[in-house]
Design a protein around this motif. Structure first.
Motif, short mmCIF file in Angstrom:
data_model
loop_
_atom_site.label_atom_id
_atom_site.label_comp_id
_atom_site.label_asym_id
_atom_site.label_seq_id
_atom_site.Cartn_x
_atom_site.Cartn_y
_atom_site.Cartn_z
N MET A 60 0.83 -1.22 0.00
CA MET A 60 0.00 0.00 0.00
C MET A 60 0.86 1.26 0.00
O MET A 60 1.82 1.34 0.72
N GLY A 61 0.48 2.24 -0.82
CA GLY A 61 1.17 3.52 -0.80
C GLY A 61 0.52 4.45 0.21
O GLY A 61 -0.44 4.06 0.87
N GLY A 62 1.00 5.67 0.31
CA GLY A 62 0.42 6.57 1.31
C GLY A 62 0.09 7.94 0.76
O GLY A 62 0.03 8.92 1.51
N ARG A 63 -0.18 8.03 -0.54
CA ARG A 63 -0.40 9.35 -1.13
C ARG A 63 -1.71 10.00 -0.67
O ARG A 63 -1.87 11.22 -0.81
N LEU A 64 -2.63 9.19 -0.13
CA LEU A 64 -3.89 9.75 0.38
C LEU A 64 -4.09 9.40 1.85
O LEU A 64 -5.22 9.34 2.34
N GLU A 65 -2.98 9.21 2.54
CA GLU A 65 -3.04 8.85 3.97
C GLU A 65 -3.86 9.88 4.75
O GLU A 65 -3.67 11.09 4.57
N GLY A 66 -4.78 9.40 5.58
CA GLY A 66 -5.59 10.30 6.41
C GLY A 66 -6.80 10.88 5.70
O GLY A 66 -7.62 11.56 6.32
N ARG A 67 -6.93 10.62 4.42
CA ARG A 67 -8.06 11.20 3.67
C ARG A 67 -9.34 10.40 3.87
O ARG A 67 -9.31 9.19 4.12
N VAL A 68 -10.46 11.12 3.75
CA VAL A 68 -11.78 10.48 3.73
C VAL A 68 -12.40 10.78 2.36
O VAL A 68 -12.63 11.95 2.02
N ALA A 69 -12.61 9.73 1.58
CA ALA A 69 -13.05 9.91 0.19
C ALA A 69 -14.46 9.37 -0.01
O ALA A 69 -14.88 8.43 0.67
N LEU A 70 -15.16 9.96 -0.95
CA LEU A 70 -16.43 9.41 -1.43
C LEU A 70 -16.31 9.24 -2.94
O LEU A 70 -15.94 10.20 -3.65
N VAL A 71 -16.59 8.03 -3.41
CA VAL A 71 -16.58 7.78 -4.86
C VAL A 71 -17.97 7.28 -5.24
O VAL A 71 -18.46 6.30 -4.67
N THR A 72 -18.61 7.97 -6.18
CA THR A 72 -19.94 7.53 -6.61
C THR A 72 -19.81 6.62 -7.83
O THR A 72 -18.83 6.68 -8.57
N GLY A 73 -20.82 5.77 -8.00
CA GLY A 73 -20.76 4.80 -9.10
C GLY A 73 -19.59 3.85 -8.92
O GLY A 73 -18.94 3.45 -9.89
N ALA A 74 -19.34 3.48 -7.66
CA ALA A 74 -18.09 2.77 -7.34
C ALA A 74 -18.29 1.25 -7.23
O ALA A 74 -17.38 0.54 -6.82
N ALA A 75 -19.47 0.76 -7.62
CA ALA A 75 -19.70 -0.69 -7.50
C ALA A 75 -19.00 -1.47 -8.60
O ALA A 75 -18.75 -2.66 -8.46
N ARG A 76 -18.71 -0.78 -9.71
CA ARG A 76 -18.07 -1.49 -10.82
C ARG A 76 -17.28 -0.49 -11.68
O ARG A 76 -17.34 0.72 -11.44
N GLY A 77 -16.58 -1.01 -12.65
CA GLY A 77 -15.95 -0.18 -13.68
C GLY A 77 -14.92 0.81 -13.13
O GLY A 77 -14.15 0.51 -12.20
N ILE A 78 -14.95 2.00 -13.71
CA ILE A 78 -13.96 3.02 -13.38
C ILE A 78 -14.07 3.44 -11.90
O ILE A 78 -13.06 3.60 -11.21
N GLY A 79 -15.31 3.59 -11.41
CA GLY A 79 -15.50 4.00 -10.01
C GLY A 79 -14.91 2.99 -9.04
O GLY A 79 -14.26 3.37 -8.06
N ARG A 80 -15.13 1.72 -9.32
CA ARG A 80 -14.56 0.66 -8.47
C ARG A 80 -13.03 0.75 -8.49
O ARG A 80 -12.37 0.67 -7.45
N GLY A 81 -12.48 0.96 -9.69
CA GLY A 81 -11.02 1.07 -9.83
C GLY A 81 -10.48 2.25 -9.02
O GLY A 81 -9.43 2.14 -8.37
N ILE A 82 -11.21 3.37 -9.05
CA ILE A 82 -10.76 4.56 -8.29
C ILE A 82 -10.86 4.28 -6.78
O ILE A 82 -9.93 4.61 -6.02
N ALA A 83 -11.98 3.67 -6.36
CA ALA A 83 -12.16 3.39 -4.92
C ALA A 83 -11.04 2.48 -4.42
O ALA A 83 -10.45 2.73 -3.36
N LEU A 84 -10.72 1.44 -5.18
CA LEU A 84 -9.66 0.51 -4.75
C LEU A 84 -8.30 1.21 -4.72
O LEU A 84 -7.50 1.04 -3.80
N LYS A 85 -8.06 2.03 -5.75
CA LYS A 85 -6.77 2.75 -5.81
C LYS A 85 -6.64 3.73 -4.64
O LYS A 85 -5.60 3.78 -3.98
N PHE A 86 -7.69 4.50 -4.37
CA PHE A 86 -7.64 5.48 -3.28
C PHE A 86 -7.41 4.76 -1.95
O PHE A 86 -6.64 5.22 -1.10
N ALA A 87 -8.12 3.64 -1.76
CA ALA A 87 -7.97 2.89 -0.50
C ALA A 87 -6.55 2.36 -0.38
O ALA A 87 -5.95 2.38 0.70
N SER A 88 -5.98 1.90 -1.49
CA SER A 88 -4.62 1.35 -1.44
C SER A 88 -3.59 2.43 -1.16
O SER A 88 -2.46 2.15 -0.76
N GLU A 89 -3.99 3.70 -1.32
CA GLU A 89 -3.09 4.83 -1.01
C GLU A 89 -3.42 5.46 0.34
O GLU A 89 -3.00 6.57 0.64
#
Ligand SMILES: NC(=O)c1ccc[n+]([C@@H]2O[C@H](COP(=O)([O-])OP(=O)(O)OC[C@H]3O[C@@H](n4cnc5c(N)ncnc54)[C@H](O)[C@@H]3O)[C@@H](O)[C@H]2O)c1
Length: 261
Positions: free
Chosen positions: A1-30
């Motif tokens: 896991m990276g830490g580029r978004l450490e401490g952040r609280v994010a909301l991603v809409t349309g995140a159940a699949r596709g691009i939104g899911r990819g963004i949600a997973l990426k943000f969480a991994s950071e």
């Protein structure tokens, strides 16, 4: 896991699949804790489980972004669990196809309700918390077709163009308050939305090749290529970037009407 978004609280809409899911997973991994919002509540739970299995944290938020009460409830749930949202990706959208005279009023209303009203409602619910914090990053998911004309996407394109205009105005309204607002304009991306579109066509295989050829880079993009740009825009690496529209399109928007090679 990276830490580029450490401490952040994010909301991603349309995140159940596709691009939104990819963004949600990426943000969480950071390091961000992520609200995963979508109409498909069960799939949201699946994405949050994936996040947790990878060592991150998230909250599933079944809800419709065009419904003010459901949006308010989702934003409150994130706040209760993680605190105020400082990073928002307005990603959910629908894409009715057809030329203008072939588009039904119902499709028009639904497209505007999700793509534009939804982005308005979610941003309206999230921004007061960002103002309290004195910081925030908002990313509006536009499209290459919000910038240049592509056939059969009249109303969808109009909503995406509107999001680009909205992004510019939001950036000027909130820049001094520490909130950056940017848009991303993807070309064609290998995603369930593309699969759904191709499934409705008779000449699916040829069309898929045409999509590849339409992009100067010679192929459609990947979900990760869009998520990477969203990560940059959300992160402090983009601290002087606001009001921009990032074209993640393999050169599609810049192409103009070049002869085919
Ligand atoms: N896939 C592409 O080629 C492409 C190209 C340019 C732009 N985009 C944009 O990227 C974003 C994501 O596209 P995608 O390909 O992942 O789409 P997708 O259809 O795979 O995913 C969209 C998600 O949004 C959800 N959603 C739809 N209406 C909703 C609502 N009212 N409330 C909450 N959630 C809702 C859907 O359930 C779905 O999970 C969209 O804004 C789309 O316009 C996609």
């Amino acid at each position: 896991m990276g830490g580029r978004l450490e401490g952040r609280v994010a909301l991603v809409t349309g995140a159940a699949r596709g691009i939104g899911r990819g963004i949600a997973l990426k943000f969480a991994s950071e390091g961000a804790r992520v609200g995963v919002m979508d109409l498909d509540e069960i799939a949201c739970l699946g994405v949050v489980n994936e996040i947790i299995l990878n060592g991150g944290d998230g909250i599933p938020l079944g809800g419709d972004i065009s419904n003010p009460k459901q949006v308010e409830d989702a934003v409150k749930s994130v706040r209760l669990k993680f605190g105020p949202i400082d990073t928002l990706v307005n990603n959910a959208a629908i894409m009715p196809t057809g030329r203008l005279h072939e588009t039904s009023l119902d499709d028009f209303e639904a497209c505007v309700a999700v793509n534009l009203r939804g982005t308005f409602l979610v941003s309206k619910a999230v921004i007061p918390g960002m103002l309290e914090l004195g910081k925030g990053a908002i990313i509006n998911m536009a499209s290459a077709t919000g910038v240049r004309g592509l056939p059969g996407l009249a109303i969808y394109s109009a909503t995406k163009g509107a999001l680009i205009a909205l992004t510019r105005c939001m950036s000027t309204d909130y820049a001094k308050k520490g909130i950056r607002t940017n848009a991303v304009a993807p070309g064609t991306i290998d995603s369930p939305m593309l699969e759904d579109f191709l499934a409705m066509q008779t000449n699916k295989d040829r069309l898929r090749k045409d999509f590849d050829a339409m992009h100067p880079i010679g192929r459609v993009g990947t979900i990760d290529e869009v998520a990477n740009v969203c990560l940059f825009l959300a992160s402090d690496d983009a601290s002087f970037v606001t009001g921009s529209t990032y074209e993640v399109d393999g050169g599609l928007i810049s192409k103009g009407e070049q002869p085919q090679d």
